[in-house]
Design a protein around this motif. Structure first.
Motif, short mmCIF file in Angstrom:
data_model
loop_
_atom_site.label_atom_id
_atom_site.label_comp_id
_atom_site.label_asym_id
_atom_site.label_seq_id
_atom_site.Cartn_x
_atom_site.Cartn_y
_atom_site.Cartn_z
N PRO A 256 0.80 -1.23 0.00
CA PRO A 256 0.00 0.00 0.00
C PRO A 256 0.83 1.28 0.00
CG PRO A 256 -0.89 -1.56 1.58
CD PRO A 256 0.42 -2.12 1.11
N LYS A 257 1.90 1.31 0.80
CA LYS A 257 2.69 2.54 0.93
C LYS A 257 3.23 3.01 -0.41
CE LYS A 257 6.36 4.63 3.72
NZ LYS A 257 6.95 5.40 2.60
N GLU A 258 3.58 2.07 -1.25
CA GLU A 258 4.12 2.41 -2.57
C GLU A 258 3.10 3.18 -3.40
OE1 GLU A 258 7.07 0.04 -5.61
OE2 GLU A 258 5.34 -1.03 -4.78
N ILE A 259 1.83 2.85 -3.23
CA ILE A 259 0.76 3.52 -3.97
C ILE A 259 0.42 4.86 -3.35
CG2 ILE A 259 -1.60 3.33 -4.81
CD1 ILE A 259 0.45 1.33 -6.02
N TYR A 260 0.27 4.89 -2.04
CA TYR A 260 -0.09 6.14 -1.37
C TYR A 260 1.01 7.19 -1.48
CZ TYR A 260 -4.12 3.70 0.55
OH TYR A 260 -5.29 3.02 0.70
N ASP A 261 2.27 6.76 -1.53
CA ASP A 261 3.36 7.71 -1.70
C ASP A 261 3.27 8.45 -3.02
OD1 ASP A 261 4.41 7.11 0.75
OD2 ASP A 261 6.07 5.87 0.01
N LEU A 262 2.73 7.78 -4.05
CA LEU A 262 2.57 8.41 -5.35
C LEU A 262 1.58 9.58 -5.30
CD1 LEU A 262 2.36 5.26 -7.66
CD2 LEU A 262 4.23 6.91 -7.59
N LEU A 263 0.66 9.52 -4.35
CA LEU A 263 -0.40 10.52 -4.25
C LEU A 263 -0.13 11.57 -3.18
CD1 LEU A 263 -3.53 8.18 -4.55
CD2 LEU A 263 -2.23 9.28 -6.38
N GLU A 264 1.00 11.49 -2.55
CA GLU A 264 1.31 12.40 -1.45
C GLU A 264 1.28 13.86 -1.89
OE1 GLU A 264 1.84 13.60 2.29
OE2 GLU A 264 1.57 11.51 1.68
#
Length: 275
Positions: free
Chosen positions: A249-257
């Motif tokens: 999940p973190k890999e995806i949410y980091d893209l939207l930071e």
């Protein structure tokens, strides 16, 4: 314009009377209520059947085995005969104007494929606690919109014929299946926010989004977002490469930071103002 109210039930018969009363109190009269019980282990079917037995607008079905919310909601959409569909959980309720407000928007603008309102968070007895604060109009036709942070929640209504043009709901999902639906519909046309708290959301220990599944929701939502990125043919977001395979999940949410920055939020408000 017929409205199909879709109700996926699992062991929530004890709460259903309030839901039932809110449905029959609707100002808009051209509706049906399709109920699919997911092999409940309580007396839900008996309670629900007794309440609606004299009203042909209610149609009750049952899964032969417990199949999960993704499959159950997918089947409900297939069973719907209305032009517009909207999910109402059996432990929640809708305000008397909920259907009318949505139908008015769909009749006014044929390019609107989905509507959503705000909702009222309530206690176990459905007494209001607080209004959902993040409900607002979102930017339309934006390939980088993923409803994260969440703005599209309850009360969501959508055109069934447009839904049938999508990949349809991911029936394998047991959490975040609704977000999967919203993003797929978003890709097909305009979505419209109705600035009313038209949904009463009951908080109680047995609620799917409030029990032990809650910690898993973040991961499921990340998978939904990743699938949307791939479906839209995106390779990069804000200069960062999107992974070819989903891993965590973190890999995806980091893209939207970057979408949490002040400059991005100001730009978003301007886009909404002028769209």
């Amino acid at each position: 314009m017929k409205f199909s109210i879709l109700i996926a039930n699992y062991n929530n018969g004890k709460f259903f009377e309030t839901c039932y009363q809110s449905i029959i109190a609707q100002q808009y009269e051209n509706w049906e209520a399709v109920i699919l019980d997911d092999a409940s282990t309580d007396n839900s079917l008996e309670i629900i059947s007794e309440l609606v037995k004299d009203d042909s607008r209610f149609k009750i079905f049952k899964n032969e085995k417990n199949s999960g919310v993704g499959i159950t909601k997918s089947i409900l959409i297939e069973l719907a005969t209305g032009e517009i569909c909207g999910f109402v959980d059996p432990d929640d309720a809708v305000t008397p104007n909920a259907l009318q407000s949505a139908v008015d928007v769909f009749k006014k603008d044929k390019n609107t494929v989905l509507t959503y309102s705000s909702f009222m968070k309530c206690d176990e007895n459905l007494q209001p606690l607080e209004k959902f604060r993040s409900g607002m109009q979102v930017v339309n036709h934006d390939p980088y919109f993923f409803n994260c942070p969440v703005h599209i929640v309850h009360f969501v209504c959508f055109r069934k014929n447009i839904y049938e043009q999508t990949e349809k709901m991911n029936s394998e999902m047991r959490i975040a299946e609704d977000q999967d639906l919203y993003l797929k519909m978003y890709e097909k046309g305009k979505v419209k926010f109705i600035d009313e708290a038209n949904y009463l959301y009951r908080t109680h220990s047995g609620g799917i989004s409030q029990n032990e599944n809650l910690p898993k929701s973040r991961e499921y939502f990340a998978k939904v977002i990743f699938n949307a990125m791939k479906r839209r043919g995106l390779e990069k977001i804000n200069g960062k490469k999107i992974p070819t395979e989903y891993s965590r999940p973190k890999e995806i949410y980091d893209l939207l930071e970057y979408q949490n920055s002040t400059s991005f939020r100001i730009l978003k408000k301007l886009k909404i103002l002028f769209q």
